[in-house]
Scaffold this active site. Sequence first.
Site, PDB file in Angstrom:
ATOM      1  N   GLY A 269       0.796  -1.222   0.000  1.00 48.81           N
ATOM      2  CA  GLY A 269       0.000   0.000   0.000  1.00 48.81           C
ATOM      3  C   GLY A 269       0.828   1.271   0.000  1.00 48.81           C
ATOM      4  O   GLY A 269       0.569   2.210  -0.758  1.00 48.81           O
ATOM      5  N   ARG A 270       1.857   1.319   0.856  1.00 49.01           N
ATOM      6  CA  ARG A 270       2.641   2.560   0.965  1.00 49.01           C
ATOM      7  C   ARG A 270       3.634   2.712  -0.171  1.00 49.01           C
ATOM      8  O   ARG A 270       4.329   3.725  -0.247  1.00 49.01           O
ATOM      9  CB  ARG A 270       3.341   2.594   2.314  1.00 49.01           C
ATOM     10  CG  ARG A 270       4.191   1.375   2.634  1.00 49.01           C
ATOM     11  CD  ARG A 270       4.581   1.355   4.116  1.00 49.01           C
ATOM     12  NE  ARG A 270       5.270   0.141   4.505  1.00 49.01           N
ATOM     13  CZ  ARG A 270       4.664  -1.005   4.827  1.00 49.01           C
ATOM     14  NH1 ARG A 270       3.345  -1.080   4.794  1.00 49.01           N
ATOM     15  NH2 ARG A 270       5.364  -2.057   5.212  1.00 49.01           N
ATOM     16  N   GLU A 355       5.919   2.771   8.945  1.00 50.28           N
ATOM     17  CA  GLU A 355       5.146   1.535   8.805  1.00 50.28           C
ATOM     18  C   GLU A 355       6.035   0.413   8.282  1.00 50.28           C
ATOM     19  O   GLU A 355       5.817  -0.759   8.594  1.00 50.28           O
ATOM     20  CB  GLU A 355       3.953   1.758   7.877  1.00 50.28           C
ATOM     21  CG  GLU A 355       2.926   0.641   7.922  1.00 50.28           C
ATOM     22  CD  GLU A 355       1.634   1.005   7.224  1.00 50.28           C
ATOM     23  OE1 GLU A 355       0.757   1.631   7.856  1.00 50.28           O
ATOM     24  OE2 GLU A 355       1.489   0.671   6.024  1.00 50.28           O
ATOM     25  N   HIS A 386       9.046  28.933  12.249  1.00 48.90           N
ATOM     26  CA  HIS A 386       8.298  29.670  13.267  1.00 48.90           C
ATOM     27  C   HIS A 386       7.453  28.727  14.113  1.00 48.90           C
ATOM     28  O   HIS A 386       6.482  29.140  14.729  1.00 48.90           O
ATOM     29  CB  HIS A 386       7.434  30.740  12.597  1.00 48.90           C
ATOM     30  CG  HIS A 386       8.240  31.791  11.914  1.00 48.90           C
ATOM     31  ND1 HIS A 386       8.596  32.967  12.532  1.00 48.90           N
ATOM     32  CD2 HIS A 386       8.806  31.822  10.679  1.00 48.90           C
ATOM     33  CE1 HIS A 386       9.330  33.696  11.692  1.00 48.90           C
ATOM     34  NE2 HIS A 386       9.474  33.018  10.565  1.00 48.90           N
ATOM     35  N   LYS A 506      -7.841  -2.244  14.488  1.00 47.18           N
ATOM     36  CA  LYS A 506      -9.072  -2.314  13.706  1.00 47.18           C
ATOM     37  C   LYS A 506      -9.959  -3.464  14.171  1.00 47.18           C
ATOM     38  O   LYS A 506     -11.186  -3.337  14.246  1.00 47.18           O
ATOM     39  CB  LYS A 506      -8.737  -2.475  12.226  1.00 47.18           C
ATOM     40  CG  LYS A 506      -8.072  -1.257  11.599  1.00 47.18           C
ATOM     41  CD  LYS A 506      -7.847  -1.484  10.119  1.00 47.18           C
ATOM     42  CE  LYS A 506      -7.201  -0.284   9.458  1.00 47.18           C
ATOM     43  NZ  LYS A 506      -7.017  -0.463   8.008  1.00 47.18           N
TER      44      LYS A 506
END
Length: 541
Positions: A269-270, A355, A386, A506
């Site tokens: 997926g990644r 991950e 900043h 999950k």
Amino acid sequence: MTQTPLTSAPAWQALTAHAETMTGTTIRALFDADPQRADAFGAEGAGWFLDYAKQRVTGETLDLLCQLADERDLAARREAMFTGAHLNNTEDRAVLHTALRLPRDASLVVDGTDVVAEVHAVLDAMAAFAEQVRARTWLGFTGEPIRNVVNIGIGGSDLGPVMAYLALRHVSDRGLVLRFVSNVDGTDFVEATRDLDPAETLFLVASKTFTTQETMTNARSARDWLVAGLGDPAAVARHFVAISTNADKVAEFGIDTANMFGFWDWVGGRYSMSSAIGLSTMIAVGPDRFRELLAGMHAMDTHFRTAPWRENLPALHGLLCVWNRNFLGAADQVVLPYDQYLLRFPAYLQQMIMESNGKRVTAAGEPVHWETSASFWGEPGTNGQHSFYQMLHQGTTIVPADFIFFARPVNDVGDHHDLLVANCLAQAGVMAFGRTAEEVAADGTAPDLVEHKVMPGNRPNSTLVAETLTPFALGALVALYEHSTFVQGMIWDLNPYDQWGVQLGKLVADSIAPMLTGEAEPSLDSSTNALIARYRAARGR
């Protein structure tokens, strides 16, 4: 896999001893000893230049890190990845995101199948569809052309497409509205669709299995929203496409499987933004620009596969991450792109790296006895200056940094870009060299303020520079970090391609949901039970 325990490897032990000799060595001292240090600590490839002269390393450090790479069989593991070996051993899968950007005339046979032919068949189907949407010839249920595209996904099905769209807005079709929904919080969906006309809206539902909890919850809400707006469930077929491999679930949802774009179990997926998951990117920038993105990735793939370690950008980056993490004790790394278009690039890297390498056991399932992934985070410059740079400069925790900038701006407005790059270079220099009490006092600072203005420096950092932000440059940058992640994972003996830690929460959430609605009684720990009771009371349940 390498059999010798990592901490017993000769190079690891030599690096441990070497790090002790470097304890009192500062980056400032390294430059004092060799004012032309930058000549030796830089490398170039696929349109990117890496300056790592401001890292706390010497030639000996680099020699030992390269020796470590050799002792951990990095070259053989790299070749195994590129040729389709099942490096993802816990799921018995190849790891072939690099195949997604091979040229059409290439060939790579894996498990008896030429995957390049399959990849380009999907790319061609994506291109045909994207061209219809971009030409406004893909019509919705009422005959209106599609003007709004909403990508529904999560994790790799969201972070890559969001990052790429924002990074390449300057070459996107500005007549199309692109939105992204990922969070299961209903606000994400409501805010993404509140000003859209259902008759002109197309949803891309990205889920390999078409069962991902958050994605399918949002997809069902999208279907309800569309049907409520257009008054007919048959509208779904013209307003939804699927990026999935589960044809039965796609058809059950109401999507025409002719409008389903698949990918393979060897695409994590990644690592999937160059697959069909990139459909939203292709619609936004067009098939030709998407191919440029893939070409940039392939160029960096080739560089990583062929360049010697001392000239290899991903290898150097990954080895420096290991050095900072394991031998200099850095628990974090910050990524600082000095380009507003790279707004979401740090968030994209968070998933890719943490991950992948946030693991407590080796690929063989043995507990590790060394630190694994650092925490990666960041913000575009100059905004971060900043915000958290105060801690980077004067805090008690040393955080190595990656600075990223482009020599030529996309938007050349007045002296903005000169000032932007000046800030980037200034921050990298101050992090490395700091300011001593003597230097502060010499500026006329009052004695009682001197210590407040001292900058310790000695914060390791690297700078990545390319000519300008193009799809090619973005693709190469993404691939650089993909392969750096691989290098770190291989040194640490991990499997960077599974993510079992994502799943348990999950599963537990599925069991808690009925307790929140009152369909089941709380049966967990006292803390969770009390919070469920408070929630139910607030909801009148």
